[in-house]
Design a protein around this motif. Structure first.
Motif, PDB file in Angstrom:
ATOM      1  N   LYS A  21      21.553  33.122  33.087  1.00  0.00           N
ATOM      2  CA  LYS A  21      21.446  34.262  34.000  1.00  0.00           C
ATOM      3  C   LYS A  21      21.435  35.571  33.218  1.00  0.00           C
ATOM      4  N   LEU A  22      22.319  35.662  32.226  1.00  0.00           N
ATOM      5  CA  LEU A  22      22.374  36.874  31.410  1.00  0.00           C
ATOM      6  C   LEU A  22      21.055  37.102  30.681  1.00  0.00           C
ATOM      7  N   ALA A  23      20.404  35.997  30.263  1.00  0.00           N
ATOM      8  CA  ALA A  23      19.148  36.117  29.519  1.00  0.00           C
ATOM      9  C   ALA A  23      18.002  36.602  30.408  1.00  0.00           C
ATOM     10  N   TRP A  24      18.010  36.221  31.688  1.00  0.00           N
ATOM     11  CA  TRP A  24      16.909  36.564  32.576  1.00  0.00           C
ATOM     12  C   TRP A  24      17.136  37.862  33.359  1.00  0.00           C
ATOM     13  N   ALA A  25      18.359  38.215  33.621  1.00  0.00           N
ATOM     14  CA  ALA A  25      18.652  39.259  34.613  1.00  0.00           C
ATOM     15  C   ALA A  25      18.269  40.659  34.135  1.00  0.00           C
ATOM     16  N   ASP A  26      17.809  41.466  35.082  1.00  0.00           N
ATOM     17  CA  ASP A  26      17.613  42.895  34.859  1.00  0.00           C
ATOM     18  C   ASP A  26      18.837  43.693  35.293  1.00  0.00           C
ATOM     19  N   GLU A  27      19.588  43.152  36.254  1.00  0.00           N
ATOM     20  CA  GLU A  27      20.730  43.881  36.806  1.00  0.00           C
ATOM     21  C   GLU A  27      21.941  42.964  36.926  1.00  0.00           C
ATOM     22  N   GLU A  28      23.102  43.502  36.588  1.00  0.00           N
ATOM     23  CA  GLU A  28      24.370  42.835  36.868  1.00  0.00           C
ATOM     24  C   GLU A  28      24.969  43.491  38.100  1.00  0.00           C
ATOM     25  N   VAL A  29      25.358  42.688  39.077  1.00  0.00           N
ATOM     26  CA  VAL A  29      25.895  43.199  40.336  1.00  0.00           C
ATOM     27  C   VAL A  29      27.382  42.859  40.389  1.00  0.00           C
ATOM     28  N   ARG A  30      28.222  43.865  40.274  1.00  0.00           N
ATOM     29  CA  ARG A  30      29.668  43.638  40.342  1.00  0.00           C
ATOM     30  C   ARG A  30      30.110  43.521  41.800  1.00  0.00           C
ATOM     31  N   LEU A  31      30.998  42.575  42.035  1.00  0.00           N
ATOM     32  CA  LEU A  31      31.412  42.246  43.397  1.00  0.00           C
ATOM     33  C   LEU A  31      32.874  42.644  43.629  1.00  0.00           C
ATOM     34  N   HIS A  32      33.150  43.106  44.833  1.00  0.00           N
ATOM     35  CA  HIS A  32      34.474  43.633  45.176  1.00  0.00           C
ATOM     36  C   HIS A  32      35.004  42.976  46.441  1.00  0.00           C
ATOM     37  N   HIS A  33      36.324  43.116  46.634  1.00  0.00           N
ATOM     38  CA  HIS A  33      36.993  42.570  47.811  1.00  0.00           C
ATOM     39  C   HIS A  33      37.710  43.695  48.551  1.00  0.00           C
ATOM     40  N   ALA A  34      37.756  43.550  49.863  1.00  0.00           N
ATOM     41  CA  ALA A  34      38.575  44.441  50.702  1.00  0.00           C
ATOM     42  C   ALA A  34      39.617  43.587  51.395  1.00  0.00           C
ATOM     43  N   MET A  35      40.879  43.880  51.143  1.00  0.00           N
ATOM     44  CA  MET A  35      41.975  43.120  51.751  1.00  0.00           C
ATOM     45  C   MET A  35      43.002  44.082  52.315  1.00  0.00           C
ATOM     46  N   ARG A  36      43.383  43.854  53.545  1.00  0.00           N
ATOM     47  CA  ARG A  36      44.382  44.691  54.208  1.00  0.00           C
ATOM     48  C   ARG A  36      45.203  43.828  55.153  1.00  0.00           C
ATOM     49  N   GLY A  37      46.468  44.153  55.283  1.00  0.00           N
ATOM     50  CA  GLY A  37      47.284  43.574  56.331  1.00  0.00           C
ATOM     51  C   GLY A  37      47.214  44.442  57.564  1.00  0.00           C
ATOM     52  N   LEU A  38      47.094  43.825  58.734  1.00  0.00           N
ATOM     53  CA  LEU A  38      47.072  44.563  59.996  1.00  0.00           C
ATOM     54  C   LEU A  38      48.330  44.311  60.821  1.00  0.00           C
ATOM     55  N   THR A  39      49.083  43.277  60.437  1.00  0.00           N
ATOM     56  CA  THR A  39      50.378  42.998  61.047  1.00  0.00           C
ATOM     57  C   THR A  39      51.371  42.752  59.914  1.00  0.00           C
ATOM     58  N   LEU A  40      52.652  42.627  60.264  1.00  0.00           N
ATOM     59  CA  LEU A  40      53.665  42.378  59.238  1.00  0.00           C
ATOM     60  C   LEU A  40      53.373  41.087  58.491  1.00  0.00           C
ATOM     61  N   ARG A  41      53.021  40.034  59.207  1.00  0.00           N
ATOM     62  CA  ARG A  41      52.659  38.775  58.556  1.00  0.00           C
ATOM     63  C   ARG A  41      51.427  38.956  57.682  1.00  0.00           C
ATOM     64  N   GLY A  42      50.473  39.744  58.178  1.00  0.00           N
ATOM     65  CA  GLY A  42      49.242  39.966  57.427  1.00  0.00           C
ATOM     66  C   GLY A  42      49.470  40.732  56.137  1.00  0.00           C
ATOM     67  N   TYR A  43      50.427  41.656  56.120  1.00  0.00           N
ATOM     68  CA  TYR A  43      50.711  42.400  54.890  1.00  0.00           C
ATOM     69  C   TYR A  43      51.166  41.453  53.783  1.00  0.00           C
ATOM     70  N   GLY A  44      52.069  40.536  54.117  1.00  0.00           N
ATOM     71  CA  GLY A  44      52.546  39.582  53.120  1.00  0.00           C
ATOM     72  C   GLY A  44      51.437  38.692  52.614  1.00  0.00           C
ATOM     73  N   TRP A  45      50.584  38.239  53.541  1.00  0.00           N
ATOM     74  CA  TRP A  45      49.460  37.377  53.147  1.00  0.00           C
ATOM     75  C   TRP A  45      48.506  38.129  52.222  1.00  0.00           C
ATOM     76  N   ALA A  46      48.173  39.362  52.574  1.00  0.00           N
ATOM     77  CA  ALA A  46      47.220  40.140  51.781  1.00  0.00           C
ATOM     78  C   ALA A  46      47.758  40.437  50.386  1.00  0.00           C
ATOM     79  N   LEU A  47      49.025  40.764  50.265  1.00  0.00           N
ATOM     80  CA  LEU A  47      49.601  41.044  48.947  1.00  0.00           C
ATOM     81  C   LEU A  47      49.539  39.812  48.050  1.00  0.00           C
ATOM     82  N   THR A  48      49.833  38.642  48.618  1.00  0.00           N
ATOM     83  CA  THR A  48      49.746  37.400  47.839  1.00  0.00           C
ATOM     84  C   THR A  48      48.318  37.122  47.411  1.00  0.00           C
ATOM     85  N   ARG A  49      47.380  37.339  48.320  1.00  0.00           N
ATOM     86  CA  ARG A  49      45.959  37.120  48.025  1.00  0.00           C
ATOM     87  C   ARG A  49      45.475  38.061  46.927  1.00  0.00           C
TER      88      ARG A  49
END
Length: 379
Positions: A319-347
């Motif tokens: 892939k590195l040999a053929w590619a013209d562009e490298e596309v960096r990938l990102h994540h969005a993680m948020r807790g929306l409830t108290l349980r969700g905050y703990g899950w998101a921090l672990t993730r």
């Protein structure tokens, strides 16, 4: 600034006609097409009890400005909002009206969080594999990014002249070496390269591809990839009605009449989106049949007038040999409830460790070697 009316629905079919029409002109990727999302929901998504939640934004006249194909799935006891599409999804993006795209990042940064104000059934969000840039514009959800992911994707620009692309990306010495290996490959076996004749042929190729991929991954100590429902997902894409085709392009190679390699990709927006590749028996691997099929697949894409070849995520040398562009990938993680905050921090912590290992060559090579030694199966 655009005035946007936000709505959400769980009825995917109710949006079918509008979604199909919108995706043909919108900025987006293969993984937000109606074909991909509806097929995944009917198969792998259903097996995971994923509930669709499609968010739309419209202007005051009712015209679509964006479609965000989400789903809600239980993970470790939390109700998590994700992109539809499962593990085979390369990009989390959405579909966006191109005029709106100019202001989209600003709108989502200031008003977009209103999307979640009514989602009482969601504990956390985990929006994965989002490219920082796409088609020259910042991702509309850039302000939501939490951290860079462990993976990058790679893109090759095409034109109608394969030889020009080949000469631009591969040196004269490499091309000479390829010609020599191709000659040896054709001497060792009768080689044929082609596309499926019909849907029945495509189904047989896909099933053999899965078997080959399972065996090849087992050599590296990777097991349990492409379960029954994920296989059904790909077969479902082949069986979509004619007005939704073509969706997949499975290029294949046979050696003495036996399937030797498959390069499967999706078709959308003038591009080829690599999905799965496979190799057959080890007897011909010294002649690099996978590389030969890749070159023929790129040639086929040039002949079809496609403008780019997306190699999907994963930092492999080819892939590195053929590619013209490298596309960096990102994540969005948020807790929306108290349980969700703990899950998101672990993730977040787990992803940060994974990214650190993958971007440290010594550690990543050690992990790969250990996996092959402990779990690998001989070909």
């Amino acid at each position: 600034m655009f005035r946007v009316e936000i709505n959400s629905t769980r009825d995917v079919r109710a949006l079918e006609t509008e979604w199909l029409r919108f995706q043909d002109q919108a900025a987006g990727t293969f993984f937000q097409t109606y074909q991909w999302c509806s097929a995944w929901l009917a198969t792998a998504g259903a097996a995971q009890n994923a509930t669709p939640l499609i968010v739309t934004g419209r202007d005051p006249s009712g015209a679509l400005l964006f479609i965000l194909p989400f789903c809600v799935r239980r993970r470790q006891g939390c109700r998590v909002l994700e992109w539809m599409g499962g593990q085979q999804m390369t990009y989390g993006y959405g579909l966006y009206d191109r005029a709106f795209l100019r202001d989209a990042a600003s709108w989502f940064a200031t008003q977009g969080w209103a999307i979640f104000s009514e989602l009482k059934e969601v504990d956390a969000i985990d929006l994965a594999e989002m490219p920082a840039q796409w088609e020259g514009s910042a991702h509309p959800l850039t302000s939501w990014f939490t951290l860079a992911g462990p993976n990058c994707s790679y893109l090759l620009r095409l034109d109608g002249d394969y030889e020009k692309v080949y000469g631009r990306k591969r040196s004269g010495e490499t091309r000479r070496g390829n010609r020599k290996r191709d000659a040896k490959l054709n001497k060792a076996a009768k080689i044929e390269v082609g596309l499926p004749r019909d849907r029945d042929h495509a189904h047989r190729l896909i099933e053999q591809m899965f078997e080959q991929q399972r065996d090849r991954l087992a050599e590296s100590g990777i097991h349990g990839v492409f379960n029954e429902h994920e296989r059904q997902f790909v077969h479902h894409l082949i069986d979509l009605p004619d007005h939704m085709q073509p969706v997949l392009l499975p290029c294949y190679m046979t050696a003495d009449g036996e399937l030797e390699a498959v390069a499967l990709g999706g078709l959308h927006g003038g591009g080829f989106w690599a999905l799965i590749s496979s190799l057959g028996s080890p007897r011909l691997r010294r002649y690099s049949p996978g590389d030969a099929l890749l070159r023929r697949t790129i040639e086929t894409c040039c002949g079809m007038g496609l403008t780019f070849f997306d190699f999907s995520s994963g930092s492999f040398d080819y892939k590195l040999a053929w590619a013209d562009e490298e596309v960096r990938l990102h994540h969005a993680m948020r807790g929306l409830t108290l349980r969700g905050y703990g899950w998101a921090l672990t993730r977040i912590a787990r992803l940060a460790v994974k990214r650190g290992v993958k971007r440290t060559p010594f550690l990543w090579n050690a992990v790969l070697a250990a996996r092959r030694t402990l779990f690998g199966q001989a070909a």
